[in-house]
Scaffold this motif. Sequence first.
Motif, mmCIF file in Angstrom:
data_model
loop_
_atom_site.group_PDB
_atom_site.id
_atom_site.type_symbol
_atom_site.label_atom_id
_atom_site.label_comp_id
_atom_site.label_asym_id
_atom_site.label_seq_id
_atom_site.Cartn_x
_atom_site.Cartn_y
_atom_site.Cartn_z
ATOM 1 N N UNK A 12 21.821 -3.071 -0.317
ATOM 2 C CA UNK A 12 21.759 -2.096 -1.110
ATOM 3 C C UNK A 12 21.112 -1.052 -0.302
ATOM 4 N N UNK A 13 21.528 0.434 -0.654
ATOM 5 C CA UNK A 13 22.209 0.923 -1.696
ATOM 6 C C UNK A 13 23.532 0.726 -1.366
ATOM 7 N N UNK A 311 0.154 15.256 4.234
ATOM 8 C CA UNK A 311 1.189 14.836 3.304
ATOM 9 C C UNK A 311 0.653 14.277 2.179
ATOM 10 N N UNK A 312 1.618 14.471 1.090
ATOM 11 C CA UNK A 312 1.003 13.912 -0.096
ATOM 12 C C UNK A 312 0.728 12.414 -0.416
ATOM 13 N N UNK A 313 -0.070 12.065 -1.271
ATOM 14 C CA UNK A 313 -0.724 10.757 -1.423
ATOM 15 C C UNK A 313 0.474 9.810 -1.920
ATOM 16 N N UNK A 314 0.583 8.583 -1.297
ATOM 17 C CA UNK A 314 1.756 7.630 -1.752
ATOM 18 C C UNK A 314 1.502 6.974 -2.923
ATOM 19 N N UNK A 315 2.422 7.038 -3.817
ATOM 20 C CA UNK A 315 2.398 6.579 -5.100
ATOM 21 C C UNK A 315 1.238 7.284 -5.979
ATOM 22 N N UNK B 211 3.256 4.260 -13.829
ATOM 23 C CA UNK B 211 2.472 5.529 -13.346
ATOM 24 C C UNK B 211 2.639 6.902 -14.480
ATOM 25 N N UNK B 217 -2.876 3.664 -12.244
ATOM 26 C CA UNK B 217 -2.380 3.534 -10.817
ATOM 27 C C UNK B 217 -2.192 1.937 -10.512
ATOM 28 N N UNK B 218 -1.109 1.591 -9.732
ATOM 29 C CA UNK B 218 -1.021 0.370 -9.286
ATOM 30 C C UNK B 218 -1.149 0.578 -7.820
ATOM 31 N N UNK B 344 7.925 8.244 -4.810
ATOM 32 C CA UNK B 344 6.508 8.002 -4.624
ATOM 33 C C UNK B 344 5.978 8.432 -3.259
ATOM 34 N N UNK B 345 6.649 9.599 -2.626
ATOM 35 C CA UNK B 345 6.125 10.044 -1.389
ATOM 36 C C UNK B 345 5.884 9.189 -0.336
ATOM 37 N N UNK B 346 6.669 8.145 -0.042
ATOM 38 C CA UNK B 346 6.468 7.401 1.209
ATOM 39 C C UNK B 346 7.080 8.091 2.271
ATOM 40 N N UNK B 368 2.610 3.140 3.802
ATOM 41 C CA UNK B 368 2.873 3.136 2.464
ATOM 42 C C UNK B 368 4.023 2.097 2.139
ATOM 43 N N UNK B 371 3.994 0.361 -1.237
ATOM 44 C CA UNK B 371 4.048 1.370 -2.359
ATOM 45 C C UNK B 371 5.410 1.620 -2.734
ATOM 46 N N UNK B 376 16.151 2.830 -3.434
ATOM 47 C CA UNK B 376 17.144 3.193 -2.521
ATOM 48 C C UNK B 376 17.679 4.427 -1.976
#
Lengths: 315, 404
Positions: A12-13, A311-315, B211, B217-218, B344-346, B368, B371, B376
Amino acid sequence: MSEQKLLIGAHAPFWHTGDSITKKNLNLIIAALPAAIYGIWMYGMPALRVLTLSVGCAMLWELIMNLIMKRPISIGDASAAFIGLVFGMMLPATAPFWIILVGTFIAIVVGKQIYGGIGCNPFNPVLVAMAMLLLSWKDVIDFNAALVNYDFGFNMFYPLSAVKSFGASAVSNYNLHSLFMGKQAGGIGAVFGIGLLIGGVYLILRGYIKWEISLSFLLGIYITAYLFHIHNPEKYAIPLFHIVTGYTLLGAFFLAPEDSSSPVNLIPKIIYGAGAGVLIVLIRNIGAFVDGTVFAILIMNVANPMFDKIRPKVL
Amino acid sequence: MFKRPFFKLIKPRFRYASLKDEVSVTEISLPDKAILLLEKSEVRPSELQGYIGKRIKTGQIINLRETDLVSPVTGVVLKISQYTGYLNVSYYALHIQIEEDEIEAPSEDYIPYSLPGIKNLKLLFGFNPPINHAIVMAVDTDLLVTTNQVCFKNRLDHIKNGISFITQRAKIGNISFVLFPELIKYAEELECKYHILKSIYPNSLPKLIVKDILKKHIPAGKEPEDMGVAFLSSEAVANMGVFYRGEWSFDKFITFIDKDYSITHIKARIGTPIHHILSQLGIEIEQGDRIIFGGPMRGKTIYSLDTPIDYETDAIFIQDSSEIISYSDTHCINCGECIKVCPVNVPVNMLVRLLENGLFEEAAKQYGLLSCIECGLCSYVCIARIPVFQYIMLGKYELSKMGE
Ligand code: SF4
Ligand code: SF4
């Protein structure tokens, strides 16, 4: 097994935008065409010669490198053609054959292929070549000397040299509107401001360049030039003059947002674009070079990996 | 397929399919032969050998090493073969010659391992840490799929009983529903707590719900269950309701998406091979087509027409060979499209560079990898057509192997 039909397995996708690097580069080329065609219309055969030679040589170097490095043939992705086109657009119509051959060699081989080809170059390949020319064969791209035999009925003195030598008063010899419409000396495809702007807006609307970079780049130039100007109006040209002359607009839409050598996150993109803009005006106003676009963007290319750490924080 | 629009200033926004009208569900008849899959890690072959040639009944419980097999069909076990699925999970496949249903009702205090819609029901019982919040998904987790929405709308009575099952049997008091605005009136009928989700992909993925809705927060690499939250499909809850009333339900609701994107809602017995469904619906498969279990963003392709419907097969998506866009081995060109779409900003552009070179641990530590919520979208937009999502899943798989 009831019946054997070969099914296609994949991860996928299963959908894709349908976009590709080739489509992107072809769009970049299309967007550059108005300015390039204007140059050909103005200078005729010599300009056409420079552009076609440049595109051809760039593709040839790419092909040769593919063969030497035993990599898949990559001229089909139109990246080399685009590099060749932009390089040609930055040259005067009188540029000699050998300069194009050497310049495209530096761009494709030194600027791109030795790092591993598309996506791996830390600097904009076109600018690597231009920087080399500026340092080694400055006279060839001195527009005043190169275009001395042309007379189109407008002021053929390279505008940035004029303000460099004679201060802001020289601006009065030019009409901003005609500069924007391409009535100025300069690179084949770098003078037609309106054409470059249309091409740039086209690319932004179609999502093919990082618009944040173009915008912050132009703002960086405008604000810095404005500060200089109010500080000393005699000496420093007005901001719009900087926007419509030299490689500014070519830089904003076709050089600075080059993918591999520019950041991907929002804040870094703005710092990168604005930083290049500020540096250009600094170089033009107090530096050693007439136009700072080439070196300013290269310097930001060097700093790019550092910027992208923001860069922004992940999750 | 949704191609990129001519003008593209903002990132792509996919809406989930939603139910406007009443849906009718086509019932697929029982096949001649069914195939039941059992994960190899949970059984010993010797345990199964004894059943070859024997007749098993619908609802009959066969105790195995790590699990029970509750037969969804009645018939004679013909043979046992092997099958390998996604992420290299291997299975034993029980081939059963179907006979007319003879049903063994479940005993009072028995809890099955799986029900249609949920593979691991034991999650609700004695999981560590204990589950204290059950979130029932009246939404689906992929585009085009509406299985859970259909079950929520059409099986409200069963869902009511299912809630009793969760509170009474699993002793989980905190239950809430997640749904799209169109289904609010059904939730009101249920008189339950609910959260409304904007119908934009990938909002319905469990980790994003934790979230954005639970505001929790996970940590990277953890699942919602590790935080005491269990996500249950509305179909699973409906089937818990049936079970709570002392009956079995072995029918799986499926959204069937044909090559021309026409949708049929079907109901098929667990174990029905895909070729039987295709022939019942009168659908021809050509060489080179894809059959995908699941939707276009997160589904899994299957390679054999014998592959059976399993407990969590929510959708079947047939993709025409002409729609297939192949991946490429070009480098990432750093265009930044993936960065714009990742929910999620990966830092996907950096991540692929490491994954391409097999640096999985570093990818997890710095960029990450763990995370990623597996939507996809990065692959969907990648202009270099890098199989980014595949690299990510490979990375996660390799890391989990290292951890073992
Ligand atoms: S699949 Fe890609 S876009 Fe989606 S969460 Fe993972 S890294 Fe981000
Ligand atoms: S979309 Fe693909 S090419 Fe563009 S930055 Fe992301 S991974 Fe690289």
